[in-house]
Design a protein around this motif. Structure first.
Motif, short mmCIF file in Angstrom:
data_model
loop_
_atom_site.label_atom_id
_atom_site.label_comp_id
_atom_site.label_asym_id
_atom_site.label_seq_id
_atom_site.Cartn_x
_atom_site.Cartn_y
_atom_site.Cartn_z
N PRO A 1 -2.64 16.55 -11.67
CA PRO A 1 -3.41 15.85 -12.70
C PRO A 1 -3.05 16.35 -14.09
O PRO A 1 -2.45 17.41 -14.26
N ARG A 2 -3.45 15.56 -15.08
CA ARG A 2 -3.16 15.91 -16.48
C ARG A 2 -3.75 17.28 -16.81
O ARG A 2 -4.89 17.57 -16.46
N GLY A 3 -2.94 18.10 -17.44
CA GLY A 3 -3.39 19.43 -17.81
C GLY A 3 -3.03 20.51 -16.80
O GLY A 3 -3.07 21.68 -17.11
N LYS A 4 -2.71 20.11 -15.57
CA LYS A 4 -2.34 21.10 -14.55
C LYS A 4 -0.84 21.39 -14.67
O LYS A 4 -0.04 20.47 -14.81
N GLU A 5 -0.48 22.66 -14.59
CA GLU A 5 0.91 23.07 -14.71
C GLU A 5 1.71 22.59 -13.49
O GLU A 5 1.30 22.78 -12.34
N ILE A 6 2.86 21.97 -13.76
CA ILE A 6 3.75 21.54 -12.68
C ILE A 6 4.55 22.76 -12.21
O ILE A 6 5.12 23.48 -13.03
N LEU B 1 0.83 -1.22 0.00
CA LEU B 1 0.00 0.00 0.00
C LEU B 1 0.86 1.26 0.00
O LEU B 1 0.55 2.24 -0.69
N ALA B 2 1.94 1.26 0.78
CA ALA B 2 2.83 2.42 0.80
C ALA B 2 3.49 2.63 -0.56
O ALA B 2 3.59 3.76 -1.05
N THR B 3 3.92 1.55 -1.19
CA THR B 3 4.53 1.65 -2.51
C THR B 3 3.51 2.16 -3.53
O THR B 3 3.81 3.05 -4.33
N PHE B 4 2.32 1.61 -3.50
CA PHE B 4 1.27 2.05 -4.42
C PHE B 4 0.94 3.53 -4.18
O PHE B 4 0.77 4.30 -5.13
N GLY B 5 0.88 3.92 -2.92
CA GLY B 5 0.58 5.31 -2.59
C GLY B 5 1.62 6.27 -3.13
O GLY B 5 1.29 7.34 -3.65
N THR B 6 2.89 5.91 -3.02
CA THR B 6 3.94 6.79 -3.53
C THR B 6 3.90 6.89 -5.04
O THR B 6 4.37 7.88 -5.61
N ARG B 7 3.34 5.89 -5.70
CA ARG B 7 3.22 5.94 -7.16
C ARG B 7 1.99 6.75 -7.59
O ARG B 7 1.99 7.37 -8.65
N VAL B 8 0.92 6.74 -6.79
CA VAL B 8 -0.34 7.38 -7.17
C VAL B 8 -0.38 8.86 -6.79
O VAL B 8 -0.96 9.67 -7.52
N ILE B 9 0.23 9.23 -5.67
CA ILE B 9 0.12 10.60 -5.16
C ILE B 9 0.52 11.66 -6.19
O ILE B 9 -0.18 12.66 -6.34
N PRO B 10 1.64 11.50 -6.94
CA PRO B 10 1.95 12.54 -7.93
C PRO B 10 0.85 12.75 -8.96
O PRO B 10 0.62 13.88 -9.40
N PHE B 11 0.14 11.68 -9.35
CA PHE B 11 -0.94 11.84 -10.33
C PHE B 11 -2.15 12.53 -9.72
O PHE B 11 -2.92 13.18 -10.42
N LEU B 12 -2.31 12.41 -8.42
CA LEU B 12 -3.42 13.10 -7.75
C LEU B 12 -3.08 14.58 -7.51
O LEU B 12 -3.94 15.45 -7.63
N VAL B 13 -1.84 14.85 -7.16
CA VAL B 13 -1.42 16.22 -6.88
C VAL B 13 -1.27 17.03 -8.17
O VAL B 13 -1.62 18.21 -8.21
#
Length: 110
Positions: free
Chosen positions: A31-36, A17-29
């Motif tokens: 999202p596509r189209g939002k300026e980094i 779960l921790a590994t999955f979370g570290t992979r998913v969080i950047p996509f949530l923070v």
């Protein structure tokens, strides 16, 4: 103290779960189209070389240059690793070959 199967399964589940979370969080923070943000872009460029540099310093900090093999296996492995990385631009290949070369040098030659 050996762990029970249930505790072992729970630990593996938490790590997954921790590994999955570290992979998913950047996509949530971001999202596509939002300026980094520029600071995140900057860190993305400089953090990897900085971490690799720190690892090299850490690995070579206690190299015996005044006794024994005088740091020759370390020097040879670092030069081959850096040269291979400049040539092929493949982290896994260069680090793997450098590690195997160092082990061969230390175990058979020096």
């Amino acid at each position: 103290m050996p762990l029970s199967a249930g505790i072992s399964f729970f630990i593996i589940l938490l790590v997954a779960l921790a590994t999955f979370g570290t992979r998913v969080i950047p996509f949530l923070v971001f999202p596509r189209g939002k300026e980094i943000p520029p600071v995140v872009q900057y860190l993305g460029k400089v953090l990897t070389p900085a971490v690799i540099g720190m690892l090299v310093v850490y690995c070579l900090k206690e190299t015996p240059v005044l006794s024994g093999s005088h740091g020759l296996p370390e020097l040879i492995a670092v030069v081959v690793t850096a040269g291979l990385h400049v040539w092929k631009r493949n982290n896994l290949l260069s680090i793997g070959v450098g590690t195997v070369l160092y082990m061969v040098l230390v175990q058979t030659i020096f």
